[in-house]
Design a protein around this motif. Structure first.
Motif, PDB file in Angstrom:
ATOM      1  N   ALA A   1      32.479  24.230  44.324  1.00  9.46           N
ATOM      2  CA  ALA A   1      32.243  24.233  45.770  1.00  9.46           C
ATOM      3  C   ALA A   1      30.930  23.548  46.105  1.00  9.46           C
ATOM      4  O   ALA A   1      30.014  23.470  45.273  1.00  9.46           O
TER       5      ALA A   1
ATOM      6  N   SER B   1      28.462  25.422  41.624  1.00  9.90           N
ATOM      7  CA  SER B   1      28.293  24.968  43.006  1.00  9.90           C
ATOM      8  C   SER B   1      27.149  23.968  43.105  1.00  9.90           C
ATOM      9  O   SER B   1      26.307  23.858  42.211  1.00  9.90           O
TER      10      SER B   1
ATOM     11  N   PRO C   1      22.934  26.862  41.076  1.00 11.60           N
ATOM     12  CA  PRO C   1      23.576  25.665  41.622  1.00 11.60           C
ATOM     13  C   PRO C   1      22.779  24.406  41.285  1.00 11.60           C
ATOM     14  O   PRO C   1      21.592  24.469  40.961  1.00 11.60           O
TER      15      PRO C   1
END
Length: 381
Positions: free
Chosen positions: A36, A118, A140
């Motif tokens: 994502a 992510s 991330p």
């Protein structure tokens, strides 16, 4: 042209533009091995959904799943109204609003398997990055590497916005004789120019540089109380956004009365350097080769050491973004990239000069967004 509106249809593109961008962003995230993209307020959020939401202590975050499922927007309930100007409603995104006492980071993680790979916007505050990391189970990476491919290459709607921005700032430069006069301070000139930037179609002035005499030798000088005198060379670098948020940026150099012959000679070399750099722009060449095209002209004339910065920077929703036109950047130019071409020469304690246009790469060269003359413009001295 009067000042433009800051809301309504002109404040963003049609929702179909953002739908295509979201789809492409998910595709690029998937190719990068991510689960994502997590995008908080800033230029990336504006690019993807047309939202100009601001970042506060309460989290607002766009979640773009890489599998192509419906993106979600996590937003405080009290900030819902602020999303009205964006394309979020028309896009049918999953809006997950929350009130104080609810954990918004759990809402971000909903539907993502832990540990989730992510990428976050580079504008995400540490206040939000740390708890997001805890919920996702892994640190991330930055989304810059994924989104730059999108944002570097402008679509037709963006290029048209840049054309309007370029024309608007050209109109301000065309009026410079009204503002730039012997006996005025740089600050007085800057205030008048700021008003003109808005009057000619921008929503505001992002920056105004009026560097007279020795101040022109400082590329990032803004304005001061220095009084502009006869014979001064004056660098005027100005820009700002037009709806829907795309920036102009153009520099021209003026002289108050006829210039000293040596200044005129050196300026002519700078003009040639800028022209050669623009001519070098086309698909397939490297960003650094455009920088070299300008730098080599100046170096051959013994002015290489006077050129102390890169030749250009990308432009769009941000004044400075990729691609950067600088030595060492081997990225290949492609049609749709937009950036400045702005070589300068600077002589500390004496004077300086810069010529700057925004250009967009075309199929066989480039299209300048600015069309004002490049020569050393003589104003009444």
């Amino acid at each position: 042209m009067g000042s433009s509106a800051t809301s309504g249809p002109s404040s963003r593109f049609p929702s179909s533009v953002y739908a295509a961008r979201l789809s492409r962003a998910a595709e690029l995230a998937r190719s990068a091995g991510l689960d994502a993209l997590l995008i908080t307020p800033g230029p990336d959020l504006q690019y993807l959904v047309g939202s100009r939401a601001q970042s506060f202590e309460r989290l607002t975050c766009l979640v773009v799943p890489a599998d192509g499922s419906t993106p979600a927007v996590v937003v405080p309930t009290l900030e819902l109204a602020g999303l009205g100007e964006s394309a979020i409603g028309e896009l049918g995104l999953d809006v997950r609003d929350w009130v104080d006492g609810v954990d918004p980071y759990e809402l971000v993680a909903r539907g993502l398997s832990a540990p989730a790979r992510s990428a976050v916007a580079d504008a995400m505050p540490a206040l939000h990055l740390v708890p997001v990391t805890a919920r996702l189970g892994t640190m991330p990476v930055l989304a810059t590497g994924v989104l730059r491919e999108l944002r570097m290459v402008k679509d037709a709607a963006e290029i048209e916005a840049l054309r309007r921005a370029g024309a608007a700032i050209d109109r301000v430069h065309a009026r410079m004789g009204e503002f730039l006069q012997v006996g005025r301070t740089e600050a007085q000139v800057g205030a008048a120019v700021t008003e003109a930037i808005v009057a000619e179609g921008h929503t505001g002035a992002e920056f105004v540089i009026v560097g007279s005499g020795p101040h022109g030798a400082d590329p990032h000088h803004e304005v001061s109380e220095r009084v502009i005198g006869r014979g001064d060379v004056v660098v005027v670098d100005i820009g700002g956004p037009v709806e829907p948020g795309y920036n102009s940026d153009s520099t021209r150099t003026y002289v108050m009365g006829e210039p000293d012959p040596e200044i005129a000679r050196q300026y002519a070399v700078l003009e040639e350097a800028q022209e050669q750099a623009v001519r070098a722009v086309r698909p397939g060449v490297s960003a650094e080769s455009v920088d070299e095209a300008a730098r080599s002209v100046l170096a051959a004339a013994g002015l290489g050491d006077a050129f102390v910065h890169r030749t250009g920077h990308g432009i769009g929703l941000s004044v400075h973004e990729e691609p950067y036109i600088v030595a060492g950047n081997g990225i290949e130019l492609v049609e749709g990239m937009a950036f400045s071409v702005e070589p300068g020469i600077y002589f500390p304690g004496q004077w300086g000069a810069r010529i700057e246009d925004i250009v967009v790469v075309t199929a066989d060269g480039c299209e300048p967004m600015n069309t004002r003359p490049h020569g050393l413009t003589v104003l009444g001295g």
